[in-house]
Design a protein around this motif. Structure first.
Motif, short mmCIF file in Angstrom:
data_model
loop_
_atom_site.label_atom_id
_atom_site.label_comp_id
_atom_site.label_asym_id
_atom_site.label_seq_id
_atom_site.Cartn_x
_atom_site.Cartn_y
_atom_site.Cartn_z
N MET A 280 18.73 42.69 76.94
CA MET A 280 19.26 41.88 75.76
C MET A 280 20.76 41.38 75.97
O MET A 280 21.34 42.00 76.64
CB MET A 280 19.66 43.01 74.71
CG MET A 280 20.19 42.28 73.46
SD MET A 280 20.34 43.63 71.82
CE MET A 280 21.89 44.52 72.54
N VAL A 281 20.36 39.49 75.94
CA VAL A 281 21.32 39.47 77.13
C VAL A 281 22.38 38.29 75.79
O VAL A 281 21.69 37.43 75.07
CB VAL A 281 20.86 38.20 77.61
CG1 VAL A 281 21.79 36.59 78.67
CG2 VAL A 281 19.28 38.79 78.84
N GLY A 282 23.87 38.61 76.40
CA GLY A 282 24.43 37.99 75.57
C GLY A 282 24.32 36.22 75.18
O GLY A 282 24.78 35.97 76.36
N VAL A 283 24.71 35.59 74.24
CA VAL A 283 25.15 34.65 74.52
C VAL A 283 25.88 33.55 73.24
O VAL A 283 26.32 32.92 73.63
CB VAL A 283 23.56 33.74 73.38
CG1 VAL A 283 21.84 33.98 74.32
CG2 VAL A 283 23.46 34.37 71.97
N ARG A 284 26.97 34.41 73.28
CA ARG A 284 28.11 34.01 72.06
C ARG A 284 29.05 35.50 72.31
O ARG A 284 27.95 36.59 71.64
CB ARG A 284 27.25 33.54 70.33
CG ARG A 284 26.93 33.08 70.70
CD ARG A 284 27.49 31.15 71.10
NE ARG A 284 26.38 30.24 70.56
CZ ARG A 284 25.35 29.70 71.23
NH1 ARG A 284 25.40 30.20 72.32
NH2 ARG A 284 25.46 28.89 71.21
N ASN A 285 29.67 35.34 72.26
CA ASN A 285 31.14 36.30 72.46
C ASN A 285 32.38 35.90 71.65
O ASN A 285 32.75 35.48 72.10
CB ASN A 285 31.11 37.04 72.88
CG ASN A 285 32.41 38.44 72.83
OD1 ASN A 285 32.11 39.12 72.04
ND2 ASN A 285 33.00 38.52 73.87
N ARG A 286 32.51 35.55 69.98
CA ARG A 286 33.19 34.44 69.79
C ARG A 286 34.25 35.85 68.65
O ARG A 286 34.42 36.23 67.86
CB ARG A 286 32.88 33.75 68.72
CG ARG A 286 31.98 32.52 69.15
CD ARG A 286 32.72 31.86 70.45
NE ARG A 286 32.33 31.26 70.99
CZ ARG A 286 31.18 29.82 70.42
NH1 ARG A 286 31.11 29.45 69.29
NH2 ARG A 286 30.66 29.01 71.38
N LYS A 287 35.89 35.60 68.18
CA LYS A 287 36.46 36.34 68.01
C LYS A 287 37.36 34.92 66.93
O LYS A 287 37.23 33.70 67.22
CB LYS A 287 38.26 35.99 69.14
CG LYS A 287 39.29 36.71 68.09
CD LYS A 287 40.18 36.94 69.05
CE LYS A 287 41.41 37.27 69.19
NZ LYS A 287 42.44 35.55 68.32
N TYR A 288 36.82 36.02 65.34
CA TYR A 288 37.67 34.96 63.72
C TYR A 288 39.08 36.58 63.72
O TYR A 288 38.27 37.16 63.24
CB TYR A 288 36.30 35.72 63.28
CG TYR A 288 35.51 34.71 64.10
CD1 TYR A 288 35.32 33.57 63.86
CD2 TYR A 288 34.77 34.88 64.91
CE1 TYR A 288 34.63 32.10 64.43
CE2 TYR A 288 32.94 34.34 64.73
CZ TYR A 288 33.32 33.46 64.92
OH TYR A 288 32.73 32.58 65.37
N GLY A 289 40.59 35.86 64.26
CA GLY A 289 41.83 37.17 64.06
C GLY A 289 41.25 38.04 64.64
O GLY A 289 41.47 38.20 66.48
N ARG A 290 41.27 39.48 64.36
CA ARG A 290 40.39 41.10 64.70
C ARG A 290 39.56 41.10 64.76
O ARG A 290 39.10 42.40 64.78
CB ARG A 290 42.02 42.06 63.94
CG ARG A 290 43.76 41.19 63.85
CD ARG A 290 43.99 42.12 63.45
NE ARG A 290 44.49 43.84 63.92
CZ ARG A 290 44.91 44.78 63.64
NH1 ARG A 290 45.99 44.26 61.92
NH2 ARG A 290 45.48 45.54 63.50
N THR A 291 38.56 39.85 64.03
CA THR A 291 37.08 40.76 64.52
C THR A 291 36.39 39.87 65.30
O THR A 291 37.14 38.24 65.66
CB THR A 291 36.89 40.03 63.27
OG1 THR A 291 36.97 40.83 62.13
CG2 THR A 291 35.19 40.32 62.79
N VAL A 292 35.64 40.90 66.13
CA VAL A 292 34.62 39.73 66.88
C VAL A 292 33.48 39.47 66.75
O VAL A 292 33.16 41.09 66.45
CB VAL A 292 35.06 40.15 68.64
CG1 VAL A 292 34.98 39.01 69.80
CG2 VAL A 292 36.77 40.72 68.94
N ILE A 293 32.28 38.67 67.65
CA ILE A 293 31.08 38.52 66.68
C ILE A 293 29.90 38.33 68.16
O ILE A 293 30.92 37.58 68.91
CB ILE A 293 30.65 37.53 65.45
CG1 ILE A 293 31.48 37.74 64.31
CG2 ILE A 293 29.33 37.79 65.87
CD1 ILE A 293 31.09 38.53 63.80
#
Length: 318
Positions: A280-293
């Protein structure tokens, strides 16, 4: 042009259209099959490092209740005032919507959603919009695609219902709380997703559903093109979630997996190995305030053209 960097005995080749993962022993084989189809995206478990120790334990995360749904019985009076009560909002009589949850676009646009009487931390509106913009860029809601969505830790069902509103053909909602499952059913009816083929609500533990889906209520052989997980931060072990979803019998090649996590956790791994040798390969890792997606693709083939691997995003965002 492309960039190369060594990683142990392997080579990562990064192209603008896609990423090709090749181990040293299979490099020549993959290279010969890549002469006319540079969008082929191969994964190799050699790129999966051991699961970090911090992901194998529960964490403590402090969050203010602003924007959260707090049960009426847990509210305390302030400044001498009496306990506030949940007020009916939206178009539906008796709707409880203290978090102002609503569908942002699609066939059910503007519909306000009911909230269960449990502690709930809904995905922030700006985060949900960004997440679905990414899904749309992957082509998940193209008219030619019949997306089946698995919404784990469904809560009020806002994520899965948003997906249905945007064109998903089916959504299975999973939550352990019976109040949440009842709320999902009310919201699905209110948004006119009341056909038996459109929704399935399962009241069960997330790990049980991921590990034994066909015993938990998912029809035998059913697979999903999209899996979303917005867990209660302090009640889960993220390593268990990642390993369970990567090996879930309901995911298949190019299944997109989204998982929300707190910045205090550090960072999820870029590649999660599967027991069958895939990844399972990561394609996005984005921070929004103190939340990460974090967004992953299972056994990526390259069909999701804009879902290129981005290892540089999977670093600590503290």
């Amino acid at each position: 042009s492309h960039q190369e960097r060594k990683l142990g005995d392997s080579v990562i080749i990064r192209r603008t259209s896609s990423t090709v993962f090749m181990s040293a022993e299979t490099e020549s084989t993959n290279a010969s099959s890549d002469n006319g189809d540079s969008t082929k995206l191969r994964s190799n478990r050699a790129f999966a490092n051991p699961m970090p120790a911090n992901l194998r334990r529960k964490i403590q995360v402090s969050r203010p209740q602003l924007g959260h749904v707090v049960p009426k019985y847990a509210r305390k009076a302030r400044g001498g005032s009496r306990d506030p009560t949940l007020q009916a909002q939206g178009k539906s009589p008796g709707l409880s919507n203290p978090g102002n949850l609503k569908i942002s676009t699609g066939s059910a646009r503007g519909r306000r959603l009911d909230s269960p009487d449990v502690y709930l931390r809904p995905m922030m509106g700006k985060v949900r919009e960004a997440v679905f913009s990414t899904f749309t860029s992957f082509g998940l809601y193209d008219s030619s695609v019949a997306v089946r969505h698995l919404d784990i830790f469904a809560g009020s069902g806002s994520v899965g219902l948003e997906s249905l509103s945007r064109g998903a053909k089916h959504c299975t909602f999973v939550d352990l709380a019976s109040d949440c499952c009842a709320c999902v059913k009310r919201n699905a009816d209110w948004c006119d997703f009341d056909q038996p083929t459109q929704t399935n609500v399962i009241c069960n533990d997330a790990l049980t559903v991921l590990r034994e889906p066909f015993k938990a209520g998912i029809p035998v052989g059913q697979t999903f093109q999209l899996v979303t997980m917005c867990p209660p931060y302090e009640e889960v072990v993220y390593a268990d979630l990642l390993e369970s979803v990567a090996n879930c019998p309901c995911v298949t090649d190019d299944t997109v997996v989204m998982i929300e996590y707190p910045i205090e956790l550090g960072c999820l791994p870029h590649v999660v190995a599967r027991d069958d040798g895939g990844a399972m390969v990561g394609v996005r890792n984005r921070k929004y305030g103190r939340t990460v997606i974090a967004i992953y693709v299972v056994n990526p083939t390259g069909r999701l053209e804009s879902a290129e691997s981005r290892p540089e995003e999977f670093v600590s965002l503290h």
